[in-house]
Design an enzyme around this catalytic site. Structure first.
Site, PDB file in Angstrom:
ATOM      1  N   LYS A 231      34.197  14.989  92.912  1.00 10.62           N
ATOM      2  CA  LYS A 231      34.457  13.887  92.064  1.00 10.62           C
ATOM      3  C   LYS A 231      33.876  13.871  90.584  1.00 10.62           C
ATOM      4  O   LYS A 231      34.327  14.141  89.625  1.00 10.62           O
ATOM      5  CB  LYS A 231      34.646  12.486  92.543  1.00 10.62           C
ATOM      6  CG  LYS A 231      35.572  12.229  93.708  1.00 10.62           C
ATOM      7  CD  LYS A 231      35.489  10.962  94.196  1.00 10.62           C
ATOM      8  CE  LYS A 231      34.274  10.231  94.277  1.00 10.62           C
ATOM      9  NZ  LYS A 231      33.514  10.968  95.539  1.00 10.62           N
TER      10      LYS A 231
ATOM     11  N   ARG B  70      37.608   1.837  96.220  1.00 15.09           N
ATOM     12  CA  ARG B  70      37.118   2.236  97.582  1.00 15.09           C
ATOM     13  C   ARG B  70      37.443   1.396  98.509  1.00 15.09           C
ATOM     14  O   ARG B  70      37.266   1.866  99.718  1.00 15.09           O
ATOM     15  CB  ARG B  70      35.659   2.371  97.585  1.00 15.09           C
ATOM     16  CG  ARG B  70      35.206   3.819  97.286  1.00 15.09           C
ATOM     17  CD  ARG B  70      33.751   3.961  97.236  1.00 15.09           C
ATOM     18  NE  ARG B  70      33.273   4.672  96.118  1.00 15.09           N
ATOM     19  CZ  ARG B  70      32.408   5.649  96.373  1.00 15.09           C
ATOM     20  NH1 ARG B  70      32.010   5.883  97.357  1.00 15.09           N
ATOM     21  NH2 ARG B  70      32.222   6.159  95.278  1.00 15.09           N
TER      22      ARG B  70
ATOM     23  N   ARG C   5      22.823  19.097  97.138  1.00 19.09           N
ATOM     24  CA  ARG C   5      23.099  18.573  95.802  1.00 19.09           C
ATOM     25  C   ARG C   5      21.426  18.379  95.159  1.00 19.09           C
ATOM     26  O   ARG C   5      20.864  17.558  95.826  1.00 19.09           O
ATOM     27  CB  ARG C   5      24.023  17.623  95.870  1.00 19.09           C
ATOM     28  CG  ARG C   5      23.972  16.675  94.343  1.00 19.09           C
ATOM     29  CD  ARG C   5      25.173  15.623  94.058  1.00 19.09           C
ATOM     30  NE  ARG C   5      25.078  14.680  95.075  1.00 19.09           N
ATOM     31  CZ  ARG C   5      25.933  13.813  95.312  1.00 19.09           C
ATOM     32  NH1 ARG C   5      27.106  14.022  94.334  1.00 19.09           N
ATOM     33  NH2 ARG C   5      25.703  13.070  95.915  1.00 19.09           N
TER      34      ARG C   5
ATOM     35  N   ARG D 203      19.347  13.066  95.504  1.00 20.29           N
ATOM     36  CA  ARG D 203      19.558  11.705  95.711  1.00 20.29           C
ATOM     37  C   ARG D 203      18.996  11.157  96.897  1.00 20.29           C
ATOM     38  O   ARG D 203      19.519  11.759  97.881  1.00 20.29           O
ATOM     39  CB  ARG D 203      21.332  11.596  95.451  1.00 20.29           C
ATOM     40  CG  ARG D 203      21.665  11.044  94.164  1.00 20.29           C
ATOM     41  CD  ARG D 203      23.082  11.019  93.715  1.00 20.29           C
ATOM     42  NE  ARG D 203      23.985  10.177  94.916  1.00 20.29           N
ATOM     43  CZ  ARG D 203      25.141  10.095  94.693  1.00 20.29           C
ATOM     44  NH1 ARG D 203      25.786  10.656  93.680  1.00 20.29           N
ATOM     45  NH2 ARG D 203      25.863   9.420  95.451  1.00 20.29           N
TER      46      ARG D 203
ATOM     47  N   ARG E 191      28.050   7.713 105.006  1.00 22.94           N
ATOM     48  CA  ARG E 191      28.782   7.471 103.775  1.00 22.94           C
ATOM     49  C   ARG E 191      30.478   8.155 104.237  1.00 22.94           C
ATOM     50  O   ARG E 191      31.205   7.563 103.954  1.00 22.94           O
ATOM     51  CB  ARG E 191      28.388   8.281 102.986  1.00 22.94           C
ATOM     52  CG  ARG E 191      27.265   7.340 102.050  1.00 22.94           C
ATOM     53  CD  ARG E 191      26.421   8.443 101.308  1.00 22.94           C
ATOM     54  NE  ARG E 191      27.282   9.024 100.043  1.00 22.94           N
ATOM     55  CZ  ARG E 191      26.739  10.069  99.272  1.00 22.94           C
ATOM     56  NH1 ARG E 191      25.642  10.656  99.856  1.00 22.94           N
ATOM     57  NH2 ARG E 191      27.436  10.529  98.371  1.00 22.94           N
TER      58      ARG E 191
END
Ligand code: AP5
Ligand code: MG
Length: 217
Positions: free
Chosen positions: A13, A88, A122, A151, A162
């Site tokens: 996203k 969400r 990431r 992160r 998640r």
């Protein structure tokens, strides 16, 4: 043009959002980015949401909706916006419907095995916000000179949570927007550029359609 960008954690996203807002001149609103900025600055909101992000759980609807409403009420959003990571939950979607016109919902579809691998590799720049992946970028420093970070919610266990939260609370939005007839699925597999080609095509067609509807000829 007002766009909602849906997709599992790691679906891409943020990577596509950057290209979309540059190309189509929209305001990018990422609830995750807003929360992380507030956590970094230890604002009142940041302190309230910190534990939810650490655990990979959703921030309560009341807090999240308020954040988005405040942002959408700012003057720059008149030119069109793209919501990344909101709504969400069905509750958030219902409130958004009452308050705003949505022209298109884009749903990035990616296999769960792929998103998990993308997230654990990431790296992000805490200074300029650029997003990298160790699979395609081996350096530990951003092009702006800042050291890249992993992160906090990209640790393997949190990523699993998640994804479970996404399946339980966010995936039902796909059916919700299918019923509303405003969703388009985009294959999110392949390179960032491959996905961008598909995304640009769908958004270009939507923009042309909206222009034809409003030009009055
Ligand atoms: P948020 O920051 O929105 O996280 P997310 O939805 O989990 O999504 P990510 O940002 O992790 O992934 P992405 O889809 O943006 O992928 P990216 O482009 O970075 O939310 C974080 C938290 O905030 C939530 O857990 C929750 O606690 C809270 N929150 C936020 N919104 C909320 C709401 N509405 N209600 C309640 N709580 C909320 O890409 C990922 C990686 O893959 C990168 O390394 C990238 O380089 C790589 N990559 C991307 N695309 C490709 C590709 N095509 N090929 C190869 N690699 C790729
Ligand atoms: Mg993101």
């Amino acid at each position: 043009m007002n766009i909602v960008l849906l997709g599992a954690p790691g679906a891409g996203k943020g990577s596509q959002a950057k290209k979309i807002v540059e190309h189509f001149g929209l305001v990018h609103i990422s609830t995750g980015d807003i929360f992380r900025k507030n956590i970094k600055e230890q604002t009142e909101l940041g302190k309230q949401v910190e534990a939810y992000l650490e655990r990979g759980e959703l921030v309560p609807d009341a807090l999240t909706v308020q954040v988005v409403q405040d942002r959408l009420s700012q003057a720059d959003c008149q030119k069109g916006w793209m919501l990344d990571g909101f709504p969400r939950t069905l509750g958030q979607a219902g409130i958004l419907d009452q308050k705003q016109r949505i022209d298109l919902v884009l749903n990035l579809t990616v296999d769960f095995g792929v998103v998990e691998a993308r997230l654990v590799s990431r790296r992000v720049c805490p200074a300029c916000g650029l997003v990298y992946n160790t699979q395609t970028y081996a350096e530990s420093v951003c092009v702006c000179g800042e050291r890249l970070v992993h992160r906090a919610d990209d640790q393997s266990e949190t990523v699993k949570n998640r994804l479970a939260v996404y399946q339980a609370q966010t995936e039902p939005l796909i059916e919700y927007y299918e019923k509303a007839g405003c969703i388009k699925n985009i294959d999110g597999m392949g390179s960032v550029e491959d996905v961008w080609e598909r995304t640009r095509e769908v958004l270009g067609a939507t923009r042309n359609f909206l222009r034809a509807m409003t030009c009055g000829c």
